[in-house]
Design a protein around this motif. Structure first.
Motif, PDB file in Angstrom:
ATOM      1  N   ARG A 179       0.843  -1.214   0.000  1.00  0.00           N
ATOM      2  CA  ARG A 179       0.000   0.000   0.000  1.00  0.00           C
ATOM      3  C   ARG A 179       0.871   1.254   0.000  1.00  0.00           C
ATOM      4  O   ARG A 179       0.556   2.235  -0.661  1.00  0.00           O
ATOM      5  N   GLU A 180       1.970   1.204   0.748  1.00  0.00           N
ATOM      6  CA  GLU A 180       2.862   2.385   0.843  1.00  0.00           C
ATOM      7  C   GLU A 180       3.627   2.643  -0.453  1.00  0.00           C
ATOM      8  O   GLU A 180       4.006   3.776  -0.727  1.00  0.00           O
ATOM      9  N   LEU A 196       6.315  -0.268  -7.784  1.00  0.00           N
ATOM     10  CA  LEU A 196       5.842  -1.651  -7.952  1.00  0.00           C
ATOM     11  C   LEU A 196       6.084  -2.132  -9.379  1.00  0.00           C
ATOM     12  O   LEU A 196       6.495  -3.269  -9.605  1.00  0.00           O
ATOM     13  N   ARG A 197       5.855  -1.227 -10.336  1.00  0.00           N
ATOM     14  CA  ARG A 197       6.046  -1.607 -11.742  1.00  0.00           C
ATOM     15  C   ARG A 197       7.515  -1.932 -12.006  1.00  0.00           C
ATOM     16  O   ARG A 197       7.837  -2.926 -12.642  1.00  0.00           O
ATOM     17  N   SER A 198       8.387  -1.086 -11.476  1.00  0.00           N
ATOM     18  CA  SER A 198       9.792  -1.332 -11.776  1.00  0.00           C
ATOM     19  C   SER A 198      10.282  -2.625 -11.102  1.00  0.00           C
ATOM     20  O   SER A 198      11.036  -3.395 -11.701  1.00  0.00           O
ATOM     21  N   TYR A 217      -2.275  -7.994  -2.536  1.00  0.00           N
ATOM     22  CA  TYR A 217      -1.547  -7.341  -1.433  1.00  0.00           C
ATOM     23  C   TYR A 217      -1.982  -5.882  -1.330  1.00  0.00           C
ATOM     24  O   TYR A 217      -1.234  -5.026  -0.864  1.00  0.00           O
ATOM     25  N   GLY A 218      -3.206  -5.613  -1.800  1.00  0.00           N
ATOM     26  CA  GLY A 218      -3.768  -4.268  -1.684  1.00  0.00           C
ATOM     27  C   GLY A 218      -4.916  -4.315  -0.684  1.00  0.00           C
ATOM     28  O   GLY A 218      -4.952  -3.585   0.297  1.00  0.00           O
ATOM     29  N   MET A 232      -2.352  -2.558  -8.132  1.00  0.00           N
ATOM     30  CA  MET A 232      -1.678  -3.820  -8.475  1.00  0.00           C
ATOM     31  C   MET A 232      -2.134  -4.338  -9.840  1.00  0.00           C
ATOM     32  O   MET A 232      -1.329  -4.800 -10.643  1.00  0.00           O
ATOM     33  N   LEU A 233      -3.447  -4.260 -10.081  1.00  0.00           N
ATOM     34  CA  LEU A 233      -3.953  -4.770 -11.368  1.00  0.00           C
ATOM     35  C   LEU A 233      -3.417  -3.947 -12.534  1.00  0.00           C
ATOM     36  O   LEU A 233      -3.116  -4.491 -13.596  1.00  0.00           O
TER      37      LEU A 233
END
Ligand SMILES: N=CN[C@@H](CCC(=O)O)C(=O)O
Ligand SMILES: [Zn+2]
Length: 403
Positions: A104-105, A111-113, A136-137, A146-147
Protein backbone atom coordinates in the motif's frame (compact mmCIF):
# COMPACT_ATOMS: atom_id res chain seq x y z
CA UNK A 1 1.22 -36.66 -19.14
CA UNK A 2 4.04 -39.16 -19.48
CA UNK A 3 3.69 -39.44 -23.19
CA UNK A 4 5.95 -36.69 -24.46
CA UNK A 5 6.46 -36.75 -28.19
CA UNK A 6 10.09 -36.30 -29.18
CA UNK A 7 9.95 -34.74 -32.63
CA UNK A 8 13.22 -35.94 -34.08
CA UNK A 9 14.58 -39.14 -32.73
CA UNK A 10 16.53 -39.49 -35.97
CA UNK A 11 20.01 -38.07 -36.35
CA UNK A 12 18.96 -35.25 -38.66
CA UNK A 13 18.26 -31.98 -36.89
CA UNK A 14 14.94 -30.19 -36.97
CA UNK A 15 13.91 -26.85 -38.47
CA UNK A 16 11.26 -24.66 -36.90
CA UNK A 17 9.64 -21.80 -38.81
CA UNK A 18 7.64 -19.06 -37.15
CA UNK A 19 5.27 -16.80 -39.07
CA UNK A 20 4.99 -13.04 -38.79
CA UNK A 21 2.20 -13.41 -36.21
CA UNK A 22 4.53 -15.28 -33.88
CA UNK A 23 2.96 -18.72 -34.42
CA UNK A 24 4.69 -21.98 -35.28
CA UNK A 25 4.35 -22.35 -39.05
CA UNK A 26 6.45 -25.42 -39.69
CA UNK A 27 8.28 -28.08 -37.69
CA UNK A 28 10.16 -30.64 -39.76
CA UNK A 29 13.24 -31.37 -41.80
CA UNK A 30 15.43 -28.67 -43.30
CA UNK A 31 14.59 -29.31 -46.95
CA UNK A 32 10.87 -28.85 -46.25
CA UNK A 33 11.63 -25.62 -44.41
CA UNK A 34 13.69 -24.27 -47.28
CA UNK A 35 10.98 -25.16 -49.77
CA UNK A 36 8.36 -23.37 -47.70
CA UNK A 37 10.52 -20.30 -47.29
CA UNK A 38 11.27 -20.00 -50.98
CA UNK A 39 7.65 -20.55 -52.02
CA UNK A 40 6.03 -18.30 -49.42
CA UNK A 41 7.05 -15.10 -51.18
CA UNK A 42 7.23 -13.41 -47.80
CA UNK A 43 9.26 -10.29 -48.35
CA UNK A 44 9.71 -9.59 -44.65
CA UNK A 45 13.22 -9.85 -43.27
CA UNK A 46 13.94 -13.35 -42.10
CA UNK A 47 15.96 -13.97 -39.01
CA UNK A 48 17.67 -17.32 -38.74
CA UNK A 49 18.74 -18.63 -35.38
CA UNK A 50 21.14 -21.53 -35.37
CA UNK A 51 20.51 -23.42 -32.16
CA UNK A 52 23.80 -25.21 -32.59
CA UNK A 53 22.51 -28.62 -31.74
CA UNK A 54 20.28 -27.34 -28.93
CA UNK A 55 17.05 -28.96 -27.79
CA UNK A 56 13.73 -27.07 -28.04
CA UNK A 57 11.08 -27.51 -25.37
CA UNK A 58 7.89 -25.44 -24.88
CA UNK A 59 8.21 -22.23 -22.85
CA UNK A 60 7.06 -22.70 -19.28
CA UNK A 61 3.63 -21.51 -18.23
CA UNK A 62 3.71 -20.62 -14.55
CA UNK A 63 0.20 -21.43 -13.32
CA UNK A 64 0.26 -19.50 -10.02
CA UNK A 65 2.22 -16.47 -8.83
CA UNK A 66 2.02 -13.36 -6.64
CA UNK A 67 4.79 -11.29 -8.29
CA UNK A 68 3.72 -7.72 -7.42
CA UNK A 69 4.67 -6.75 -3.88
CA UNK A 70 6.93 -4.45 -1.90
CA UNK A 71 9.40 -5.50 0.77
CA UNK A 72 10.44 -8.99 1.72
CA UNK A 73 9.74 -11.42 4.56
CA UNK A 74 13.15 -12.82 5.24
CA UNK A 75 12.61 -12.25 8.99
CA UNK A 76 9.57 -14.51 8.83
CA UNK A 77 11.58 -17.21 7.11
CA UNK A 78 13.74 -17.23 10.22
CA UNK A 79 10.62 -17.51 12.44
CA UNK A 80 9.34 -20.43 10.37
CA UNK A 81 12.68 -22.18 10.52
CA UNK A 82 12.45 -21.82 14.27
CA UNK A 83 9.11 -23.63 14.24
CA UNK A 84 6.34 -21.03 13.69
CA UNK A 85 3.58 -22.13 11.32
CA UNK A 86 2.29 -20.05 8.39
CA UNK A 87 -0.91 -19.20 10.29
CA UNK A 88 0.91 -18.35 13.51
CA UNK A 89 3.02 -15.79 11.64
CA UNK A 90 -0.11 -14.44 9.92
CA UNK A 91 -2.08 -14.22 13.16
CA UNK A 92 0.78 -12.29 14.77
CA UNK A 93 0.24 -9.56 12.13
CA UNK A 94 2.86 -10.88 9.69
CA UNK A 95 2.38 -12.75 6.44
CA UNK A 96 0.03 -11.33 3.83
CA UNK A 97 -0.84 -8.29 6.03
CA UNK A 98 2.83 -7.37 6.42
CA UNK A 99 3.27 -7.40 2.63
CA UNK A 100 -0.04 -5.57 2.17
CA UNK A 101 1.12 -2.68 4.36
CA UNK A 102 4.36 -2.39 2.38
CA UNK A 103 2.55 -2.67 -0.95
CA UNK A 104 0.00 0.00 0.00
CA UNK A 105 2.86 2.39 0.84
CA UNK A 106 4.72 1.76 -2.43
CA UNK A 107 4.00 3.88 -5.49
CA UNK A 108 2.68 2.33 -8.68
CA UNK A 109 5.96 3.28 -10.35
CA UNK A 110 8.02 1.43 -7.74
CA UNK A 111 5.84 -1.65 -7.95
CA UNK A 112 6.05 -1.61 -11.74
CA UNK A 113 9.79 -1.33 -11.78
CA UNK A 114 10.18 -4.19 -9.26
CA UNK A 115 7.76 -6.33 -11.25
CA UNK A 116 9.70 -5.67 -14.44
CA UNK A 117 12.89 -6.88 -12.80
CA UNK A 118 11.18 -10.07 -11.68
CA UNK A 119 9.55 -10.54 -15.09
CA UNK A 120 12.98 -10.41 -16.74
CA UNK A 121 14.33 -13.04 -14.36
CA UNK A 122 11.29 -15.24 -14.98
CA UNK A 123 11.83 -14.99 -18.73
CA UNK A 124 15.50 -15.87 -18.34
CA UNK A 125 14.49 -18.97 -16.46
CA UNK A 126 12.22 -20.04 -19.30
CA UNK A 127 8.78 -18.77 -18.27
CA UNK A 128 7.00 -17.28 -21.28
CA UNK A 129 3.46 -17.03 -19.83
CA UNK A 130 2.46 -16.26 -16.27
CA UNK A 131 -0.67 -16.35 -14.15
CA UNK A 132 -0.21 -13.42 -11.74
CA UNK A 133 -2.39 -12.31 -8.85
CA UNK A 134 -3.23 -9.10 -7.08
CA UNK A 135 -4.00 -9.52 -3.36
CA UNK A 136 -1.55 -7.34 -1.43
CA UNK A 137 -3.77 -4.27 -1.68
CA UNK A 138 -7.00 -5.50 -0.10
CA UNK A 139 -8.70 -2.13 -0.57
CA UNK A 140 -10.00 -0.47 -3.72
CA UNK A 141 -7.07 1.85 -4.42
CA UNK A 142 -4.27 -0.59 -3.74
CA UNK A 143 -5.90 -3.54 -5.53
CA UNK A 144 -6.51 -1.40 -8.63
CA UNK A 145 -2.90 -0.21 -8.46
CA UNK A 146 -1.68 -3.82 -8.48
CA UNK A 147 -3.95 -4.77 -11.37
CA UNK A 148 -2.68 -1.80 -13.39
CA UNK A 149 0.90 -2.98 -12.84
CA UNK A 150 -0.05 -6.46 -14.04
CA UNK A 151 -1.84 -5.03 -17.07
CA UNK A 152 1.20 -3.16 -18.33
CA UNK A 153 2.16 -4.14 -21.83
CA UNK A 154 5.88 -3.73 -22.10
CA UNK A 155 7.39 -4.87 -25.39
CA UNK A 156 10.90 -5.02 -23.93
CA UNK A 157 9.65 -7.55 -21.38
CA UNK A 158 7.52 -9.88 -23.47
CA UNK A 159 6.22 -11.99 -20.59
CA UNK A 160 2.53 -12.73 -21.25
CA UNK A 161 0.41 -12.21 -18.15
CA UNK A 162 -2.99 -13.67 -17.33
CA UNK A 163 -3.93 -11.50 -14.35
CA UNK A 164 -6.04 -12.71 -11.46
CA UNK A 165 -8.02 -10.51 -9.10
CA UNK A 166 -7.35 -11.77 -5.58
CA UNK A 167 -8.85 -9.08 -3.35
CA UNK A 168 -9.91 -11.93 -1.05
CA UNK A 169 -6.37 -12.91 -0.13
CA UNK A 170 -6.77 -11.95 3.53
CA UNK A 171 -9.17 -10.07 5.79
CA UNK A 172 -7.41 -6.78 6.62
CA UNK A 173 -7.12 -5.60 10.19
CA UNK A 174 -10.17 -3.62 11.27
CA UNK A 175 -12.45 -5.44 8.85
CA UNK A 176 -14.42 -8.68 9.02
CA UNK A 177 -14.76 -11.51 6.52
CA UNK A 178 -18.33 -10.35 5.76
CA UNK A 179 -17.27 -6.72 5.28
CA UNK A 180 -14.37 -7.65 2.99
CA UNK A 181 -16.68 -9.95 1.00
CA UNK A 182 -19.17 -7.14 0.57
CA UNK A 183 -16.47 -4.65 -0.45
CA UNK A 184 -15.11 -7.05 -3.06
CA UNK A 185 -18.52 -7.88 -4.53
CA UNK A 186 -20.05 -4.40 -4.39
CA UNK A 187 -17.09 -2.09 -4.94
CA UNK A 188 -14.01 -3.78 -6.34
CA UNK A 189 -15.51 -6.11 -8.93
CA UNK A 190 -17.82 -3.36 -10.30
CA UNK A 191 -14.77 -1.11 -10.62
CA UNK A 192 -12.90 -3.80 -12.58
CA UNK A 193 -15.98 -4.25 -14.77
CA UNK A 194 -16.13 -0.57 -15.56
CA UNK A 195 -12.39 -0.38 -16.33
CA UNK A 196 -12.82 -3.30 -18.69
CA UNK A 197 -15.73 -1.58 -20.43
CA UNK A 198 -13.35 1.30 -21.12
CA UNK A 199 -10.84 -1.12 -22.66
CA UNK A 200 -8.51 -1.22 -19.62
CA UNK A 201 -7.36 -4.17 -17.52
CA UNK A 202 -8.25 -6.51 -20.36
CA UNK A 203 -5.92 -9.23 -19.06
CA UNK A 204 -7.74 -9.55 -15.73
CA UNK A 205 -9.10 -12.94 -16.66
CA UNK A 206 -9.44 -14.83 -13.36
CA UNK A 207 -10.98 -14.49 -9.90
CA UNK A 208 -9.27 -15.92 -6.83
CA UNK A 209 -9.97 -16.32 -3.09
CA UNK A 210 -7.77 -17.70 -0.32
CA UNK A 211 -10.46 -20.21 0.69
CA UNK A 212 -9.13 -21.37 4.03
CA UNK A 213 -10.25 -21.84 7.62
CA UNK A 214 -10.11 -18.47 9.44
CA UNK A 215 -9.49 -16.57 6.18
CA UNK A 216 -12.39 -16.87 3.71
CA UNK A 217 -14.65 -19.77 4.58
CA UNK A 218 -16.49 -21.72 1.88
CA UNK A 219 -19.65 -19.59 1.97
CA UNK A 220 -18.00 -16.20 1.44
CA UNK A 221 -15.52 -17.71 -1.02
CA UNK A 222 -18.41 -18.97 -3.12
CA UNK A 223 -20.11 -15.57 -3.04
CA UNK A 224 -16.98 -13.80 -4.28
CA UNK A 225 -16.13 -16.39 -6.92
CA UNK A 226 -19.66 -16.35 -8.34
CA UNK A 227 -19.66 -12.57 -8.45
CA UNK A 228 -16.35 -12.79 -10.36
CA UNK A 229 -17.89 -15.28 -12.77
CA UNK A 230 -20.77 -12.85 -13.41
CA UNK A 231 -18.13 -10.28 -14.33
CA UNK A 232 -16.69 -12.70 -16.89
CA UNK A 233 -13.72 -13.98 -14.89
CA UNK A 234 -12.72 -17.65 -14.70
CA UNK A 235 -12.64 -19.20 -11.23
CA UNK A 236 -9.07 -20.10 -10.22
CA UNK A 237 -8.56 -20.17 -6.46
CA UNK A 238 -6.57 -21.32 -3.41
CA UNK A 239 -8.23 -24.40 -1.88
CA UNK A 240 -7.53 -26.89 0.93
CA UNK A 241 -3.98 -25.70 1.63
CA UNK A 242 -3.73 -25.86 5.42
CA UNK A 243 -7.05 -27.33 6.57
CA UNK A 244 -9.72 -29.28 4.74
CA UNK A 245 -12.91 -27.19 4.63
CA UNK A 246 -14.65 -28.43 1.47
CA UNK A 247 -13.41 -25.68 -0.86
CA UNK A 248 -12.78 -28.15 -3.69
CA UNK A 249 -16.31 -29.56 -3.48
CA UNK A 250 -17.64 -26.00 -3.78
CA UNK A 251 -15.22 -25.17 -6.62
CA UNK A 252 -16.25 -28.21 -8.63
CA UNK A 253 -19.90 -27.31 -8.08
CA UNK A 254 -19.53 -23.80 -9.48
CA UNK A 255 -17.34 -24.89 -12.41
CA UNK A 256 -13.90 -23.69 -11.27
CA UNK A 257 -11.39 -23.74 -14.08
CA UNK A 258 -8.54 -24.38 -11.65
CA UNK A 259 -7.81 -24.84 -7.96
CA UNK A 260 -4.40 -24.49 -6.35
CA UNK A 261 -2.51 -26.06 -3.43
CA UNK A 262 -4.80 -29.01 -2.48
CA UNK A 263 -2.51 -30.39 0.22
CA UNK A 264 -5.62 -31.35 2.22
CA UNK A 265 -7.96 -32.37 -0.61
CA UNK A 266 -10.49 -35.12 0.23
CA UNK A 267 -11.14 -38.35 -1.69
CA UNK A 268 -14.46 -36.87 -2.81
CA UNK A 269 -12.64 -33.71 -3.90
CA UNK A 270 -10.33 -35.77 -6.12
CA UNK A 271 -13.29 -37.53 -7.68
CA UNK A 272 -15.09 -34.23 -8.30
CA UNK A 273 -12.04 -32.55 -9.83
CA UNK A 274 -11.66 -35.48 -12.15
CA UNK A 275 -15.26 -35.40 -13.32
CA UNK A 276 -15.47 -31.60 -13.57
CA UNK A 277 -12.17 -31.21 -15.46
CA UNK A 278 -10.96 -28.53 -13.06
CA UNK A 279 -7.15 -28.24 -13.17
CA UNK A 280 -5.15 -29.01 -10.00
CA UNK A 281 -2.38 -26.41 -9.84
CA UNK A 282 0.24 -27.83 -7.49
CA UNK A 283 2.82 -25.61 -5.79
CA UNK A 284 5.75 -27.72 -4.61
CA UNK A 285 7.92 -24.87 -3.33
CA UNK A 286 5.25 -23.81 -0.84
CA UNK A 287 4.71 -27.28 0.58
CA UNK A 288 8.50 -27.55 0.82
CA UNK A 289 9.13 -24.26 2.60
CA UNK A 290 6.18 -24.67 4.98
CA UNK A 291 7.04 -28.34 5.53
CA UNK A 292 3.50 -29.38 4.63
CA UNK A 293 2.60 -32.87 3.56
CA UNK A 294 2.62 -32.48 -0.24
CA UNK A 295 -0.69 -32.86 -2.10
CA UNK A 296 -1.50 -36.37 -3.34
CA UNK A 297 -0.16 -35.78 -6.83
CA UNK A 298 0.00 -39.47 -7.78
CA UNK A 299 -3.58 -40.01 -6.69
CA UNK A 300 -4.72 -36.94 -8.62
CA UNK A 301 -2.97 -38.11 -11.78
CA UNK A 302 -4.13 -41.70 -11.26
CA UNK A 303 -7.73 -40.48 -11.05
CA UNK A 304 -7.48 -38.50 -14.26
CA UNK A 305 -7.25 -35.03 -12.74
CA UNK A 306 -5.39 -32.53 -14.94
CA UNK A 307 -2.29 -31.60 -12.92
CA UNK A 308 -0.40 -28.36 -13.54
CA UNK A 309 2.46 -26.61 -11.75
CA UNK A 310 3.00 -23.07 -10.52
CA UNK A 311 5.88 -21.33 -8.80
CA UNK A 312 3.63 -19.56 -6.26
CA UNK A 313 6.34 -16.88 -6.31
CA UNK A 314 5.51 -14.61 -3.34
CA UNK A 315 7.33 -13.20 -0.28
CA UNK A 316 6.64 -16.42 1.63
CA UNK A 317 8.01 -18.76 -1.04
CA UNK A 318 10.61 -16.83 -2.99
CA UNK A 319 11.15 -19.04 -6.04
CA UNK A 320 10.16 -18.04 -9.58
CA UNK A 321 12.20 -20.62 -11.53
CA UNK A 322 10.00 -23.28 -13.09
CA UNK A 323 12.97 -25.67 -13.59
CA UNK A 324 13.40 -25.69 -9.83
CA UNK A 325 9.64 -26.16 -9.35
CA UNK A 326 9.69 -29.19 -11.68
CA UNK A 327 12.60 -30.62 -9.72
CA UNK A 328 10.68 -30.22 -6.44
CA UNK A 329 7.58 -31.77 -8.06
CA UNK A 330 9.55 -34.82 -9.12
CA UNK A 331 11.26 -35.34 -5.78
CA UNK A 332 8.56 -34.36 -3.28
CA UNK A 333 5.40 -35.19 -5.23
CA UNK A 334 6.74 -38.16 -7.16
CA UNK A 335 6.06 -36.88 -10.67
CA UNK A 336 8.18 -38.33 -13.45
CA UNK A 337 10.18 -35.83 -15.51
CA UNK A 338 7.82 -36.04 -18.53
CA UNK A 339 4.85 -35.51 -16.19
CA UNK A 340 6.53 -32.47 -14.63
CA UNK A 341 7.24 -30.96 -18.05
CA UNK A 342 3.65 -31.50 -19.18
CA UNK A 343 2.39 -29.98 -15.92
CA UNK A 344 4.63 -26.92 -16.35
CA UNK A 345 3.66 -26.30 -19.98
CA UNK A 346 0.52 -27.71 -21.60
CA UNK A 347 -1.47 -28.35 -18.42
CA UNK A 348 -0.63 -25.00 -16.83
CA UNK A 349 -1.56 -23.32 -20.12
CA UNK A 350 -4.93 -25.09 -19.85
CA UNK A 351 -5.35 -23.79 -16.28
CA UNK A 352 -5.45 -20.22 -17.66
CA UNK A 353 -7.55 -20.96 -20.72
CA UNK A 354 -4.63 -21.26 -23.13
CA UNK A 355 -4.54 -25.03 -23.52
CA UNK A 356 -5.22 -24.87 -27.25
CA UNK A 357 -2.86 -22.01 -28.09
CA UNK A 358 0.15 -22.26 -25.76
CA UNK A 359 2.22 -24.86 -23.96
CA UNK A 360 3.35 -27.10 -26.83
CA UNK A 361 5.52 -27.02 -29.94
CA UNK A 362 2.90 -27.56 -32.62
CA UNK A 363 1.88 -25.84 -35.84
CA UNK A 364 -0.48 -22.93 -35.24
CA UNK A 365 0.35 -22.48 -31.56
CA UNK A 366 2.20 -19.50 -30.11
CA UNK A 367 5.89 -19.89 -30.83
CA UNK A 368 6.97 -19.81 -27.18
CA UNK A 369 9.92 -22.09 -26.62
CA UNK A 370 13.20 -22.54 -24.86
CA UNK A 371 16.42 -23.84 -26.38
CA UNK A 372 18.52 -25.96 -24.09
CA UNK A 373 22.15 -26.71 -24.31
CA UNK A 374 22.45 -30.27 -23.00
CA UNK A 375 22.53 -33.79 -24.35
CA UNK A 376 18.94 -34.50 -23.30
CA UNK A 377 16.00 -32.30 -22.28
CA UNK A 378 15.82 -33.82 -18.80
CA UNK A 379 18.87 -31.77 -17.76
CA UNK A 380 16.57 -28.78 -17.24
CA UNK A 381 15.00 -30.67 -14.31
CA UNK A 382 17.92 -32.79 -13.17
CA UNK A 383 20.47 -30.04 -12.55
CA UNK A 384 19.43 -28.36 -9.31
CA UNK A 385 19.38 -24.55 -9.49
CA UNK A 386 21.56 -24.68 -12.61
CA UNK A 387 19.01 -23.75 -15.26
CA UNK A 388 21.10 -20.70 -16.22
CA UNK A 389 23.70 -23.10 -17.59
CA UNK A 390 21.14 -25.20 -19.44
CA UNK A 391 18.96 -22.49 -21.05
CA UNK A 392 20.59 -21.05 -24.18
CA UNK A 393 17.70 -19.04 -25.67
CA UNK A 394 14.15 -18.13 -24.67
CA UNK A 395 11.74 -17.38 -27.52
CA UNK A 396 8.40 -15.65 -27.01
CA UNK A 397 5.95 -15.21 -29.91
CA UNK A 398 8.78 -16.13 -32.26
CA UNK A 399 11.14 -13.44 -30.98
CA UNK A 400 14.37 -14.25 -29.21
CA UNK A 401 14.04 -12.63 -25.80
CA UNK A 402 16.94 -10.35 -24.94
CA UNK A 403 16.61 -9.23 -21.33
N1 LIG B 1 -1.85 -19.11 0.64
C1 LIG B 1 -2.11 -18.00 0.22
N2 LIG B 1 -1.40 -17.25 -0.64
C2 LIG B 1 -0.02 -17.45 -0.96
C3 LIG B 1 0.92 -16.94 0.07
C4 LIG B 1 0.95 -15.47 0.05
C5 LIG B 1 1.80 -14.88 1.12
O1 LIG B 1 2.10 -15.54 2.13
O2 LIG B 1 2.18 -13.72 0.93
C6 LIG B 1 0.26 -18.87 -1.40
O3 LIG B 1 -0.37 -19.28 -2.36
O4 LIG B 1 1.13 -19.57 -0.87
ZN1 LIG C 1 -0.95 -18.29 -3.92
Amino acid sequence: MSNIKILNDASESLAILVDSKGKFAYIGDHSGAEELMSSSGDSEAVRILDSNGGIAIPGFVDGHSHPVFAGDRVHEFAMKLAGATYMEVQQAGGGIMFTTNKTREASEKELRSDFEEIAKKMLRSGTTTLEAKSGYGLNVDAEMKMLRVLATENPSIPLEVSATFCGAHAVPKGSTEAEQTRMICDELIPQIESEKKMGNLTNVENIDVFCEKDVFEVESSQKILKRGQEAGMAVNFHAEELKYIGGVEMGARIGARAMSHLEEISEEGIRLMSSSGSVAVLLPSTAFILRLTPPPARKLIGNGVIVALGSDFNPNAYCFAMPMIMHFACVTMKLSMPEALTAATLNSAHSIGRGKTHGAIAKGRNADFVILSANSWEHIIYRIAAHDDVIRHVIKNGNVVEV
